[in-house]
Design a protein around this motif. Structure first.
Motif, short mmCIF file in Angstrom:
data_model
loop_
_atom_site.label_atom_id
_atom_site.label_comp_id
_atom_site.label_asym_id
_atom_site.label_seq_id
_atom_site.Cartn_x
_atom_site.Cartn_y
_atom_site.Cartn_z
N LYS A 94 -12.61 -44.04 -35.84
CA LYS A 94 -13.72 -43.75 -36.74
C LYS A 94 -13.49 -42.38 -37.40
O LYS A 94 -13.15 -41.41 -36.72
N PRO A 95 -13.63 -42.27 -38.75
CA PRO A 95 -13.43 -40.96 -39.38
C PRO A 95 -14.53 -39.99 -38.99
O PRO A 95 -15.64 -40.37 -38.63
N LEU A 96 -14.19 -38.73 -39.05
CA LEU A 96 -15.15 -37.68 -38.70
C LEU A 96 -16.23 -37.57 -39.77
O LEU A 96 -15.98 -37.78 -40.96
N ASN A 97 -17.44 -37.29 -39.33
CA ASN A 97 -18.58 -37.17 -40.24
C ASN A 97 -18.58 -35.77 -40.85
O ASN A 97 -19.37 -34.89 -40.49
#
Length: 454
Positions: A391-394
């Motif tokens: 999951k990409p970083l927010n």
């Protein structure tokens, strides 16, 4: 020019006239643009509601105390009950001699000719027509009775001949049936002569053997045309708005006849067309029928019938029963009590079967239980490796270049002039106030602009 209401002048659909209560008995020919009641249901004249013919309820209950006396109690008189005498039947005595088979009907009945009964219906009066009702039906006027003679029967006479022998006549089935020999049908089923193949199946078909693959040519890439916005602004006019032109027509006229008011004070004439055409007449009483006196026939009566004269008695022998003779009376020897079943099926020596126990395959442990299970003894622990998250970083995306706020809507949108609804003004431009009807509709008349001459 026809006047228009404020509801019709409005173009935005938010302006309406204040609606008031509808007046039913108002006689006005004003067109209502918001309802269809006046178009479907035309108004009538001043009609008063019908008066009720129900009688008034004038019953008054009795206010005094009710007595316990009824009409049955006041008028009933008890009588003494006397037991009726029972009639003793006489003792039956049979009549001596033989029974005479003649009945009272065969002795006393005399056949006589029957004449048709005279009609009791009164004679028909001559019909006097006054031009209102014709009582002669079409059946009496057009029907003519025909002289029909009775047709003779075409059926041949069959004389019955009794058989001389017992069951001597043959049946219709025996006379008409001809026995025929049955032959077996020919079998049309084909002979199974196909032999199964012995060689193995290779899977080669005509499509695989005859198919020649061809190499496809590469199609040229078609360049995509660049988008060009239109030069003219967008007009929201449809074909219906451009081509349709409203036509002024006249309102439909009522074809209903004029309503005539019936006066209630006029007396009712009691004479009708039925009373004038059909007047009562006197009906004479029916004539009594004279019964002729009974005259017994002369001579003696023959009591022989057609069955007694034509019947020929036959002597028949008694049918001998086919069942075997009963031997119930022969009871000299004692009962042996043997049968075929007892001799052929003797009783076997029966003994009780013991319990069948299955031998235990797993031997029992002899030592003491250690408290260690199979899972604990054979389990090998492994080290867990955590799964990496994809999951990409927010994290908010930041770009050093400035934001370009140019969209397709901002480049192609052509602004239009916003029109103001004419009904929003206290007096719509181009219209002159004319009147207001009873329902609250305000009507305006259009002012035609004057054209100046050159």
């Amino acid at each position: 020019m026809r006047s228009r209401c404020l509801c019709q002048i409005c173009t935005c659909g938010r302006h309406h006239c204040p609606q008031e209560t509808t007046r039913i008995y108002e006689n006005s020919d004003v067109y209502c643009p918001t309802t269809e009641y006046l178009e479907k249901y035309p108004t009538y004249g001043n009609v008063l509601p019908a008066q009720s013919l129900k009688p008034k309820q004038g019953f008054r209950a009795y206010g005094g105390k009710m007595e316990g006396m009824t009409t049955f109690k006041s008028d009933y008189r008890p009588h003494e009950i006397v037991q009726q005498l029972r009639r003793v039947p006489a003792e039956y005595k049979p009549t001596p001699g033989q029974i005479d088979l003649g009945t009272t009907y065969t002795r006393d009945f005399n056949s006589f000719k029957v004449q048709p009964v005279a009609r009791v219906r009164p004679s028909e009066r001559p019909h006097v027509t006054k031009g209102k009702l014709d009582t002669i039906p079409t059946y009496k006027d057009d029907y003519r009775a025909w002289d029909i003679q009775r047709s003779d029967l075409s059926k041949p006479e069959q004389t019955y001949c009794p058989p001389t022998e017992k069951f001597g006549n043959s049946t219709t089935f025996q006379d008409d049936y001809v026995p025929q020999e049955t032959q077996p049908r020919q079998n049309f089923k084909p002979i199974c002569g196909v032999k199964p193949p012995t060689a193995p199946f290779h899977g080669d078909t005509s499509h695989r053997l005859d198919y020649v693959p061809h190499q496809l040519e590469a199609q040229p890439a078609r360049p995509k045309a660049a988008y060009r916005p239109p030069d003219q602004p967008f007009e929201d006019l449809t074909t219906h708005r451009c081509a349709f032109q409203g036509l002024l027509g006249q309102s439909a006229k009522l074809c209903r006849p004029a309503h005539r008011r019936v006066t209630q004070n006029a007396p009712f004439a009691g004479s009708t067309e039925f009373r004038e055409s059909f007047q009562p007449w006197e009906v004479p009483p029916p004539a009594a029928k004279k019964v002729p006196e009974y005259v017994p026939p002369p001579g003696a009566m023959q009591l022989l019938s057609s069955s007694r004269l034509d019947y020929v008695p036959h002597r028949t022998a008694r049918v001998v029963p086919i069942r075997p003779a009963s031997h119930r009376g022969n009871k000299k020897h004692p009962f042996q009590g043997k049968s075929t079943t007892k001799e052929d099926f003797p009783a076997w020596a029966n003994c009780r079967r013991g319990l069948i126990k299955q031998q235990q395959q797993i031997p029992r442990s002899s030592g003491k239980f250690d408290g260690v299970s199979t899972f604990r003894s054979h389990y090998v622990p492994h080290k867990l490796t955590p799964t990496e998250s994809c999951k990409p970083l927010n994290v908010p995306f930041r770009s050093p270049s400035p934001f370009d706020d140019v969209t397709m809507y901002s480049t192609e949108y052509a602004p239009k002039k916003q029109e103001v609804c004419p009904a929003s003004h206290p007096s719509p431009p181009g219209y002159v106030y004319e009147n207001t009807d009873s329902r609250g509709h305000r009507f305006f008349r259009r002012v035609t602009p004057t054209v100046k001459a050159f």
